[in-house]
Each structure stands twice: as structure tokens, then as C-alpha cells.
Design a protein around this motif. Sequence first.
Motif, PDB file in Angstrom:
ATOM      1  N   ALA A 276      57.565 -28.754  30.079  1.00  0.00           N
ATOM      2  CA  ALA A 276      58.519 -27.995  29.501  1.00  0.00           C
ATOM      3  C   ALA A 276      57.981 -26.973  28.445  1.00  0.00           C
ATOM      4  N   LEU A 277      56.880 -27.067  28.235  1.00  0.00           N
ATOM      5  CA  LEU A 277      56.075 -25.889  27.265  1.00  0.00           C
ATOM      6  C   LEU A 277      55.477 -24.790  28.352  1.00  0.00           C
ATOM      7  N   LYS A 278      55.105 -25.211  29.461  1.00  0.00           N
ATOM      8  CA  LYS A 278      54.694 -24.275  30.500  1.00  0.00           C
ATOM      9  C   LYS A 278      55.944 -23.653  31.218  1.00  0.00           C
ATOM     10  N   MET A 279      56.935 -24.414  31.313  1.00  0.00           N
ATOM     11  CA  MET A 279      58.258 -23.555  31.681  1.00  0.00           C
ATOM     12  C   MET A 279      58.565 -22.619  30.800  1.00  0.00           C
ATOM     13  N   PHE A 280      58.720 -22.774  29.207  1.00  0.00           N
ATOM     14  CA  PHE A 280      59.092 -21.934  28.756  1.00  0.00           C
ATOM     15  C   PHE A 280      58.368 -20.615  28.648  1.00  0.00           C
ATOM     16  N   PHE A 281      57.070 -20.584  28.837  1.00  0.00           N
ATOM     17  CA  PHE A 281      56.171 -19.385  29.139  1.00  0.00           C
ATOM     18  C   PHE A 281      56.475 -18.709  30.345  1.00  0.00           C
ATOM     19  N   ARG A 282      56.726 -19.659  31.611  1.00  0.00           N
ATOM     20  CA  ARG A 282      56.680 -19.129  32.687  1.00  0.00           C
ATOM     21  C   ARG A 282      58.200 -18.230  32.839  1.00  0.00           C
ATOM     22  N   GLU A 283      59.249 -18.783  32.228  1.00  0.00           N
ATOM     23  CA  GLU A 283      60.513 -18.097  32.197  1.00  0.00           C
ATOM     24  C   GLU A 283      60.695 -16.944  31.375  1.00  0.00           C
ATOM     25  N   LEU A 284      59.647 -16.713  30.262  1.00  0.00           N
ATOM     26  CA  LEU A 284      59.744 -15.459  29.602  1.00  0.00           C
ATOM     27  C   LEU A 284      60.089 -14.203  30.507  1.00  0.00           C
ATOM     28  N   PRO A 285      61.110 -13.322  30.196  1.00  0.00           N
ATOM     29  CA  PRO A 285      61.490 -12.225  30.977  1.00  0.00           C
ATOM     30  C   PRO A 285      60.232 -11.241  31.003  1.00  0.00           C
ATOM     31  N   GLU A 286      59.132 -11.297  29.944  1.00  0.00           N
ATOM     32  CA  GLU A 286      58.026 -10.361  30.087  1.00  0.00           C
ATOM     33  C   GLU A 286      56.979 -11.582  29.524  1.00  0.00           C
ATOM     34  N   PRO A 287      55.941 -11.683  30.211  1.00  0.00           N
ATOM     35  CA  PRO A 287      54.872 -12.697  29.810  1.00  0.00           C
ATOM     36  C   PRO A 287      54.259 -12.520  28.339  1.00  0.00           C
ATOM     37  N   LEU A 288      53.710 -13.541  28.091  1.00  0.00           N
ATOM     38  CA  LEU A 288      53.009 -13.550  26.675  1.00  0.00           C
ATOM     39  C   LEU A 288      51.991 -12.535  26.492  1.00  0.00           C
ATOM     40  N   PHE A 289      51.243 -12.142  27.451  1.00  0.00           N
ATOM     41  CA  PHE A 289      50.696 -10.853  27.774  1.00  0.00           C
ATOM     42  C   PHE A 289      51.377  -9.745  28.199  1.00  0.00           C
TER      43      PHE A 289
ATOM     44  N   THR B 188      37.447 -25.772  30.399  1.00  0.00           N
ATOM     45  CA  THR B 188      37.902 -24.512  30.247  1.00  0.00           C
ATOM     46  C   THR B 188      38.295 -23.597  31.332  1.00  0.00           C
ATOM     47  N   GLN B 189      37.686 -24.065  32.491  1.00  0.00           N
ATOM     48  CA  GLN B 189      37.855 -23.440  33.801  1.00  0.00           C
ATOM     49  C   GLN B 189      39.396 -23.933  34.153  1.00  0.00           C
ATOM     50  N   SER B 190      39.555 -25.340  34.291  1.00  0.00           N
ATOM     51  CA  SER B 190      40.744 -26.168  34.781  1.00  0.00           C
ATOM     52  C   SER B 190      41.974 -25.380  33.896  1.00  0.00           C
ATOM     53  N   LEU B 191      42.011 -25.139  32.594  1.00  0.00           N
ATOM     54  CA  LEU B 191      43.173 -24.741  31.785  1.00  0.00           C
ATOM     55  C   LEU B 191      43.321 -23.300  32.044  1.00  0.00           C
ATOM     56  N   GLY B 192      42.122 -22.459  32.413  1.00  0.00           N
ATOM     57  CA  GLY B 192      42.169 -21.231  32.957  1.00  0.00           C
ATOM     58  C   GLY B 192      43.305 -20.850  34.161  1.00  0.00           C
ATOM     59  N   ILE B 193      42.871 -21.822  35.010  1.00  0.00           N
ATOM     60  CA  ILE B 193      43.537 -21.888  36.141  1.00  0.00           C
ATOM     61  C   ILE B 193      45.164 -22.194  36.121  1.00  0.00           C
ATOM     62  N   VAL B 194      45.308 -23.159  35.126  1.00  0.00           N
ATOM     63  CA  VAL B 194      46.720 -23.588  34.966  1.00  0.00           C
ATOM     64  C   VAL B 194      47.597 -22.382  34.098  1.00  0.00           C
ATOM     65  N   PHE B 195      46.934 -21.665  33.129  1.00  0.00           N
ATOM     66  CA  PHE B 195      47.592 -20.885  32.107  1.00  0.00           C
ATOM     67  C   PHE B 195      47.343 -19.519  32.687  1.00  0.00           C
ATOM     68  N   GLY B 196      46.388 -19.083  33.326  1.00  0.00           N
ATOM     69  CA  GLY B 196      46.066 -17.586  33.828  1.00  0.00           C
ATOM     70  C   GLY B 196      47.393 -16.986  34.269  1.00  0.00           C
ATOM     71  N   PRO B 197      47.869 -17.267  35.512  1.00  0.00           N
ATOM     72  CA  PRO B 197      48.912 -16.943  36.085  1.00  0.00           C
ATOM     73  C   PRO B 197      50.509 -16.820  35.244  1.00  0.00           C
ATOM     74  N   THR B 198      50.603 -17.924  34.280  1.00  0.00           N
ATOM     75  CA  THR B 198      51.676 -18.306  33.665  1.00  0.00           C
ATOM     76  C   THR B 198      51.740 -17.080  32.483  1.00  0.00           C
ATOM     77  N   LEU B 199      50.611 -16.994  31.808  1.00  0.00           N
ATOM     78  CA  LEU B 199      50.585 -15.970  30.482  1.00  0.00           C
ATOM     79  C   LEU B 199      50.209 -14.397  30.871  1.00  0.00           C
ATOM     80  N   LEU B 200      49.609 -14.101  31.949  1.00  0.00           N
ATOM     81  CA  LEU B 200      49.262 -12.871  32.320  1.00  0.00           C
ATOM     82  C   LEU B 200      49.556 -12.599  33.881  1.00  0.00           C
ATOM     83  N   ARG B 201      50.412 -11.719  33.946  1.00  0.00           N
ATOM     84  CA  ARG B 201      50.918 -11.169  35.513  1.00  0.00           C
ATOM     85  C   ARG B 201      51.194  -9.631  35.462  1.00  0.00           C
ATOM     86  N   ALA B 202      50.999  -9.166  36.456  1.00  0.00           N
ATOM     87  CA  ALA B 202      51.427  -7.480  36.526  1.00  0.00           C
ATOM     88  C   ALA B 202      52.857  -7.428  36.864  1.00  0.00           C
TER      89      ALA B 202
END
Length: 475
Positions: free
Chosen positions: A354-367, A427-441
Motif C-alpha cells: 500500500a505504501l508503494k502504491m501511494f507513491f506510485r499513484e502520485l500525479p507527480e513523483p516524490l522527485f 541498498t541495491q535491492s531497495l534502489g531497484i524497488v524504489f528508484g522507478p517509483t520515486l523518480l521518473r521523467a
Amino acid sequence: MQKSTNSDTSLETLNSTRQGTGAVQMRIKNANSHHDRLSQSKSMILTDVGKVTEPISRHRRNHSQHILKDVIPPLEQLMVEKEGYLQKAKIADGGKKLRKNWSTSWIVLSSRKIEFYKESKQQALSNMKTGHKPESVDLCGAHIEWAKEKSSRKNVFQITTVSGNEFLLQSDIDFIILDWFHAIKNAIDRLPKDSSCPSRNLELFKIQRSSSTELLSHYDSDIKEQKPEHRKSLMFRLHHSASDTSDKNRVKSRLKKFITRRPSLKTLQEKGLIKDQIFGSHLHKVCERENSTVPWFVKQCIEAVEKRGLDVDGIYRVSGNLATIQKLRFIVNQEEKLNLDDSQWEDIHVVTGALKMFFRELPEPLFPYSFFEQFVEAIKKQDNNTRIEAVKSLVQKLPPPNRDTMKVLFGHLTKIVAKASKNLMSTQSLGIVFGPTLLRAENETGNMAIHMVYQNQIAELMLSEYSKIFGSEED
């Protein structure tokens, strides 16, 4: 003397006939002459026009064959053309959409229909002998087509019947599914078309189904006003009204009036009929409503994970049950009181999902989108200290809700990394999980694979150098 003997012999013969078969009942009791007896005999074998009738066969086997020929259809109509195992999913029943559930079925194709058996071939044959009726599909007027878009599986085709039933059939083996497709198509092509089919015409069904959405609100009110005995079938009314121009114009006019008179979203929100939701809203709006810089839901999820999920294997990588996650999402959006210690949220992967879904559904990402290219340029720098300083400078420029939420989130993820020996999340595993969710063009025009590498590297840097990047921001 001879005449008397002949008479006795004839009477004896008639009596034996009467007693033996019971099929001939004589009305003349006495026959006094040879001519009279002859005329009686002729009356039994001649028709009114004087033609000799063909004697009826009294042989039981011949009689049975005569009857069966008229009652039982020809053998070729009952012949099995093809049978075997396929994957089957029923996706519509009478036009009503169904949830797609794949199952293995033993499928029997005859000249007019398809039968689906859930059991093995031997059990299916046994059920056929005992009269058990399997699920059946009448191919008369049916339509068959390849349906790649209906499933992620390969080699899928769809059968649509005139009654609105829809089936998907699939096999991973190319030549098997191709053979089935052509066999069923040939069976459909050999059958009579619409006028000879007992079911309704397929095109009529499609018209009725497509027009039902447009006319539903109009006819729903009309049907409620009528007495029960005067109500007609909804499908019947839709069919006739779809062809009636005046009814179409009246429906369009009512829809236009409804659209022009409907209240605005702002009005509905002011009246409390529509509430602002947590999922899918902009981060700064959620924070403004809560008078905070970090959403309450994010804090609550993090608290639950740190309480009972730090040692869980694959935390944030393993997916929770989607239906339960959606239930949690609904409760949060309805602003109902949420207690993550409740037993229904016992699976910690539901909370992390649910937490990942919250960040994924933000109209504009956290970054924010406007910072994407700047973070990418910062991570490209060769010198590590220069890279850290560049990222730190960008973080300080972020809006307070983004910066503070980012700080809380990555601070929490550093605690996950600290337990990597138990939860196996580096660190690498969490980067793979959260990178595309929090930061995208905002507009993905470049190479997505390259962007993904940068997204993961930025998230990893925020974790590995957390104290340096957020050090000056400590409260």
C-alpha cells in the motif's frame, strides 16, 4: 359333402387366425358360399381404390429401425470431430462480463457444438455414458477470432456465441492451438447462418448490448413508473428503441440537459458529497489538508513496518495480496479510521504494498519532474564527494512536502538496510524497488533502460549517503 368340408375348413382357418393374432375381427358370422368367403377375403387386402397395400412388417427389428430413422438424427451429426486438453476461461455469460479464471478442460468438438469437461478423459467418457451434461457451447451463429489483447498468455482465441457467452481457449503449443482454431472455424462455417439458428442473432445482441449503456438511465425511470404487468423486457425495449429515431433524439436531449445542469466538482466537494482522496492526490494537497509536510498515511505505514517488519525476508520486494491492498486503499480514501495493528492487515507485505502504491499513484513523483534531469546530471559526476554535494543541494531546493517526506522515507529505508542480514534487502535491492517509483521523467522520450539505471543509482546514493545528504536538515 365336399362343400360342407370346405366350409368347415374355412371357418377353422378363420378361427385360428382370430385366436392367434387378434389382429383381424370378422363381422360376418356365417359364410354360406364360396363367393361370399372370397369377397370377405378380398376386402381385407384391397384399398378403396382397388390397389393392393404393402403389408406391414410385423418383425420387431424392422419396426424399430423404421421408427429410429425418423427420431434419431443422422450419425454424422453426433460424430466427435476433435477432442483434447486446452486451457479455458469463460469471460462472459449472456453478455455479463465474468472474472477471467483459467482452468484445464477436456474439450470435445462435434459438428454443431463444443463440450467442456472438468475431469480427465476417462471420467469425461464415463459421465457421457451416465448422462451427465457438461458445459456446452452451440456453434450455430458463433464467431471465432484471435484475441491477443484479452490475455497476457500466447496463442489465445475467443469464441462468442449468439447468446452472449464468451470463451477463451489457449495452449502453449503453437500447432495444437492452430489446429483447434481451424477445426472450430470449419465447424462454424458448415453450420447454417442466422435465420436457421434457434438463438438470437449475434449482431442484434451486440446492438442491444452497446445501446444499453446509452439508454439505461432513460428506461430505468420509465420502467419504474409503469405497473409490473405492463413492463416489457429491457432487452426487448432496447432493441426496438435503438431503431427508433425519435427515441434516440429524446435520449440525447435528456443527456444534454443532465450534463449542462450537473453540479461542478467544486460544488460537490463543498457539499461534502465528494471528498478529496489520499491516493492519487498531489503530495502538497494531501499535506495541506493534514497541516503537515509528511502525509499521515506514510508515517503510519513506516511505523507498522519498523514495528513488525524489519526482519521479514524480502520486505518491500515481496508483493502482498492485491485485493487486500485495494481494500486498505479504499478505507484510507474514505477517511475511515485505520488501525494497521488489526488482524486483517497482519501480512506486513500488504502494508508495504500500500505504501508503494501511494507513491506510485502520485500525479507527480516524490522527485518532481522539474528536478529529474538535474538529479540525473548530479549522479553522472565522477567524483563521489562532488556527486553527494550536488544531490544534497538539489534536495535542499525541493518543496518542503517533497523534502521532508523524502527524508522520512529514506531514513526508514536505512533501517531496512541495517537488517539486511535477516531481511536480505541490500541498498541495491531497495534502489531497484524504489528508484522507478520515486523518480521518473515526465515525458519518456529517451532510452528507458538508461533512465532506469540512473533512477536506481540515485535511490542507492540517497540510502548509502543518507547522513551526509540530510545531515544539515536534522531537527
